[in-house]
Write a protein that holds these residues in place. Structure first.
Motif, PDB file in Angstrom:
ATOM      1  N   ARG A  42      11.783   6.964  -7.223  1.00 41.99           N
ATOM      2  CA  ARG A  42      12.572   7.034  -8.454  1.00 41.99           C
ATOM      3  C   ARG A  42      12.836   5.635  -8.998  1.00 41.99           C
ATOM      4  O   ARG A  42      12.674   5.379 -10.197  1.00 41.99           O
ATOM      5  N   ASP A  43      13.214   4.719  -8.120  1.00 39.70           N
ATOM      6  CA  ASP A  43      13.526   3.358  -8.559  1.00 39.70           C
ATOM      7  C   ASP A  43      12.294   2.645  -9.097  1.00 39.70           C
ATOM      8  O   ASP A  43      12.389   1.826 -10.018  1.00 39.70           O
ATOM      9  N   LEU A  44      11.129   2.915  -8.508  1.00 36.19           N
ATOM     10  CA  LEU A  44       9.889   2.265  -8.936  1.00 36.19           C
ATOM     11  C   LEU A  44       9.182   3.020 -10.055  1.00 36.19           C
ATOM     12  O   LEU A  44       8.111   2.614 -10.484  1.00 36.19           O
ATOM     13  N   ASP A  45       9.789   4.123 -10.490  1.00 36.48           N
ATOM     14  CA  ASP A  45       9.214   4.916 -11.580  1.00 36.48           C
ATOM     15  C   ASP A  45       7.808   5.398 -11.233  1.00 36.48           C
ATOM     16  O   ASP A  45       6.901   5.415 -12.075  1.00 36.48           O
ATOM     17  N   ILE A  46       7.621   5.802  -9.976  1.00 39.12           N
ATOM     18  CA  ILE A  46       6.348   6.372  -9.539  1.00 39.12           C
ATOM     19  C   ILE A  46       6.280   7.828  -9.992  1.00 39.12           C
ATOM     20  O   ILE A  46       7.250   8.580  -9.866  1.00 39.12           O
ATOM     21  N   SER A  47       5.166   8.231 -10.506  1.00 39.90           N
ATOM     22  CA  SER A  47       5.024   9.569 -11.077  1.00 39.90           C
ATOM     23  C   SER A  47       5.204  10.640  -9.995  1.00 39.90           C
ATOM     24  O   SER A  47       4.858  10.421  -8.827  1.00 39.90           O
ATOM     25  N   SER A  91      15.397   0.169   5.017  1.00 37.66           N
ATOM     26  CA  SER A  91      15.425  -1.269   4.765  1.00 37.66           C
ATOM     27  C   SER A  91      14.539  -1.623   3.570  1.00 37.66           C
ATOM     28  O   SER A  91      14.943  -2.431   2.704  1.00 37.66           O
ATOM     29  N   SER A  92      13.357  -1.039   3.496  1.00 34.77           N
ATOM     30  CA  SER A  92      12.449  -1.323   2.388  1.00 34.77           C
ATOM     31  C   SER A  92      13.043  -0.885   1.055  1.00 34.77           C
ATOM     32  O   SER A  92      12.932  -1.587   0.039  1.00 34.77           O
ATOM     33  N   TRP A  93      13.682   0.288   1.049  1.00 34.17           N
ATOM     34  CA  TRP A  93      14.300   0.787  -0.180  1.00 34.17           C
ATOM     35  C   TRP A  93      15.453  -0.107  -0.616  1.00 34.17           C
ATOM     36  O   TRP A  93      15.543  -0.480  -1.786  1.00 34.17           O
ATOM     37  N   ARG A  94      16.319  -0.489   0.336  1.00 31.85           N
ATOM     38  CA  ARG A  94      17.459  -1.324  -0.032  1.00 31.85           C
ATOM     39  C   ARG A  94      16.997  -2.725  -0.449  1.00 31.85           C
ATOM     40  O   ARG A  94      17.613  -3.348  -1.319  1.00 31.85           O
ATOM     41  N   PHE A  95      15.929  -3.212   0.148  1.00 35.62           N
ATOM     42  CA  PHE A  95      15.399  -4.505  -0.278  1.00 35.62           C
ATOM     43  C   PHE A  95      14.833  -4.410  -1.687  1.00 35.62           C
ATOM     44  O   PHE A  95      14.996  -5.335  -2.503  1.00 35.62           O
ATOM     45  N   GLU A  96      14.176  -3.300  -1.985  1.00 35.46           N
ATOM     46  CA  GLU A  96      13.671  -3.096  -3.338  1.00 35.46           C
ATOM     47  C   GLU A  96      14.818  -3.041  -4.344  1.00 35.46           C
ATOM     48  O   GLU A  96      14.715  -3.582  -5.450  1.00 35.46           O
ATOM     49  N   ARG A  97      15.932  -2.430  -3.966  1.00 36.30           N
ATOM     50  CA  ARG A  97      17.105  -2.407  -4.837  1.00 36.30           C
ATOM     51  C   ARG A  97      17.674  -3.809  -5.022  1.00 36.30           C
ATOM     52  O   ARG A  97      18.110  -4.175  -6.118  1.00 36.30           O
ATOM     53  N   PRO A 102      11.154  -4.861 -14.490  1.00 36.61           N
ATOM     54  CA  PRO A 102      10.862  -3.450 -14.243  1.00 36.61           C
ATOM     55  C   PRO A 102       9.696  -2.913 -15.063  1.00 36.61           C
ATOM     56  O   PRO A 102       9.346  -1.762 -14.958  1.00 36.61           O
ATOM     57  N   THR A 103       9.127  -3.716 -15.918  1.00 37.88           N
ATOM     58  CA  THR A 103       8.032  -3.251 -16.759  1.00 37.88           C
ATOM     59  C   THR A 103       6.724  -3.870 -16.314  1.00 37.88           C
ATOM     60  O   THR A 103       6.701  -4.908 -15.673  1.00 37.88           O
ATOM     61  N   ARG A 104       5.630  -3.279 -16.703  1.00 36.39           N
ATOM     62  CA  ARG A 104       4.308  -3.776 -16.352  1.00 36.39           C
ATOM     63  C   ARG A 104       3.884  -4.863 -17.348  1.00 36.39           C
ATOM     64  O   ARG A 104       3.807  -4.616 -18.553  1.00 36.39           O
ATOM     65  N   ARG A 106       5.890  -4.196  -9.633  1.00 37.71           N
ATOM     66  CA  ARG A 106       6.998  -3.502  -8.978  1.00 37.71           C
ATOM     67  C   ARG A 106       6.697  -3.166  -7.521  1.00 37.71           C
ATOM     68  O   ARG A 106       7.614  -2.975  -6.728  1.00 37.71           O
ATOM     69  N   VAL A 107       5.429  -3.064  -7.174  1.00 38.30           N
ATOM     70  CA  VAL A 107       5.079  -2.655  -5.817  1.00 38.30           C
ATOM     71  C   VAL A 107       4.607  -3.827  -4.964  1.00 38.30           C
ATOM     72  O   VAL A 107       4.025  -3.615  -3.906  1.00 38.30           O
ATOM     73  N   HIS A 108       4.864  -5.057  -5.406  1.00 39.80           N
ATOM     74  CA  HIS A 108       4.454  -6.224  -4.622  1.00 39.80           C
ATOM     75  C   HIS A 108       4.994  -6.158  -3.198  1.00 39.80           C
ATOM     76  O   HIS A 108       4.282  -6.416  -2.227  1.00 39.80           O
ATOM     77  N   TRP A 109       6.273  -5.840  -3.084  1.00 41.64           N
ATOM     78  CA  TRP A 109       6.914  -5.811  -1.768  1.00 41.64           C
ATOM     79  C   TRP A 109       6.267  -4.763  -0.873  1.00 41.64           C
ATOM     80  O   TRP A 109       5.995  -5.009   0.303  1.00 41.64           O
ATOM     81  N   LEU A 110       5.991  -3.592  -1.420  1.00 40.38           N
ATOM     82  CA  LEU A 110       5.375  -2.537  -0.621  1.00 40.38           C
ATOM     83  C   LEU A 110       3.956  -2.903  -0.222  1.00 40.38           C
ATOM     84  O   LEU A 110       3.497  -2.528   0.867  1.00 40.38           O
TER      85      LEU A 110
END
Length: 336
Positions: A94-99, A136-142, A190-192, A306-310
């Motif tokens: 949801r935070d990364l706006d993944i479809s 941890s990954s989700w909270r780091f993304e936040r 948050p945008t591309r 947006r997905v660099h961290w992942l």
């Protein structure tokens, strides 16, 4: 939607299906033995073992105090942890706006993946490690999206859970630190961006490099300051376990594991596709990996910041474990 409900139902069903058809192995029996002991003997036994932090045994003891020690109830412990992993997955998507389609496809793949299924029913700390790593990954993304004290505090809480679940969790914390050195949360968009605007953006950033570097150092310092309580709270366990490992070494626990070769690092990536082994010539697989991973990273660098961290979390842990295994012989193929 119906598709989301179907994927979640499939995910849960596959973890419940035939979960009592196989007996407990030696490691699982060791977990139950410690959980059945008194609190003093539980921690004494965990310290004597030393190769895993004690959180699993504490939670398992509480779990057994509620429902007993039947095989069904014991298997439900890792299954529950596995199902709870869906919460940070949905939140991160949801935070990364993944479809929804991409999210449901990912859940569907993991739902039937043999590697994920095995560890979702295995009564050890690996199910908790997946849950803690996702949190941890989700909270780091936040935190990357909004560098607030609240997000940093929640990240530290998730990292404490991660540290006491498995030592490997510190690898995630290290990667978070490395990523902050590379990208400041204040600069996260948050945008591309359009790849054609990269040169203009680079020139603009170059003129402000001093200001950005100061901002980056500020966020790195804040992260280190927030990680300090995690390290302090983990220090007592580290000291006791370190004393045991200093006198005994890792050989009694991990000496049976062979040192991995480079081909077995490739085997890890092949196994993620769902195959248990990869037969035949390794060289095409090596070539494909050497070309595919840099290509994907390069594309994502411009297309989806947006997905660099992942992406870093996907690529880095296995090579780090492989490199450590060349230095510590006891850290072998199983830990890759």
């Amino acid at each position: 939607t119906a598709a989301t409900f179907a994927m979640v139902a499939l995910f849960i069903f596959m973890r419940l299906w035939r979960m009592t058809d196989f007996a407990l192995d030696g490691d699982e029996i060791f977990s139950i033995k410690l959980a059945r002991a008194s609190w003093h003997n539980l921690f004494a036994g965990a310290v004597d073992d030393a190769i895993h932090p004690p959180l699993l045994y504490v939670l398992l003891k509480l779990w057994m105090s509620v429902g007993g020690d039947s095989l069904l109830w014991l298997r439900l412990f890792p299954v529950t942890a596995s199902v709870l992993c869906l919460l940070p997955v949905f939140a991160m998507c949801r935070d990364l706006d993944i479809s929804p389609a991409a999210r449901n496809l990912a859940i569907g793949i993991v739902a039937v993946h043999p590697y994920a299924l095995y560890y979702s029913q295995h009564l050890r700390m690996y199910c908790l490690l997946m849950l803690a790593g996702l949190l941890s990954s989700w909270r780091f993304e936040r935190y990357l999206y909004r560098a607030s004290i609240r997000n940093l505090a929640l990240l530290s809480a998730a990292n404490l859970f991660l540290a006491y679940t498995q030592y490997y969790g510190w690898c995630v914390v290290l990667l978070e630190f490395v990523y902050l050195l590379w990208k400041s949360p204040a600069q996260r968009s948050p945008t591309r961006p359009d790849p054609r605007e990269f040169l203009a953006d680079w020139r603009a950033e170059s003129s402000l490099c001093g200001l950005l570097w100061k901002s980056r150092l500020k966020n790195v310092f804040a992260f280190l300051l927030a990680t300090l309580p995690v390290a302090i709270l983990f220090a007592p366990w580290a000291w006791y376990a370190g004393q045991v490992l200093h006198h005994r070494g890792l050989e009694p626990n991990l000496g049976w594991i062979s040192r991995p070769m480079f081909a077995e690092l490739n085997w890890f990536w092949v196994e993620l596709t769902g195959f248990a082994e990869f037969y035949g010539n390794w060289y095409p697989a090596k070539l494909a990996l050497c070309v595919l991973i840099p290509f994907v990273l390069f594309y994502r660098r411009y297309a989806e910041p947006r997905v660099h961290w992942l992406m870093l979390l996907w690529v880095a842990p296995a090579p780090i474990a492989f490199a450590v295994s060349q230095w510590l012989p006891e850290i072998g193929r199983a830990h890759v």
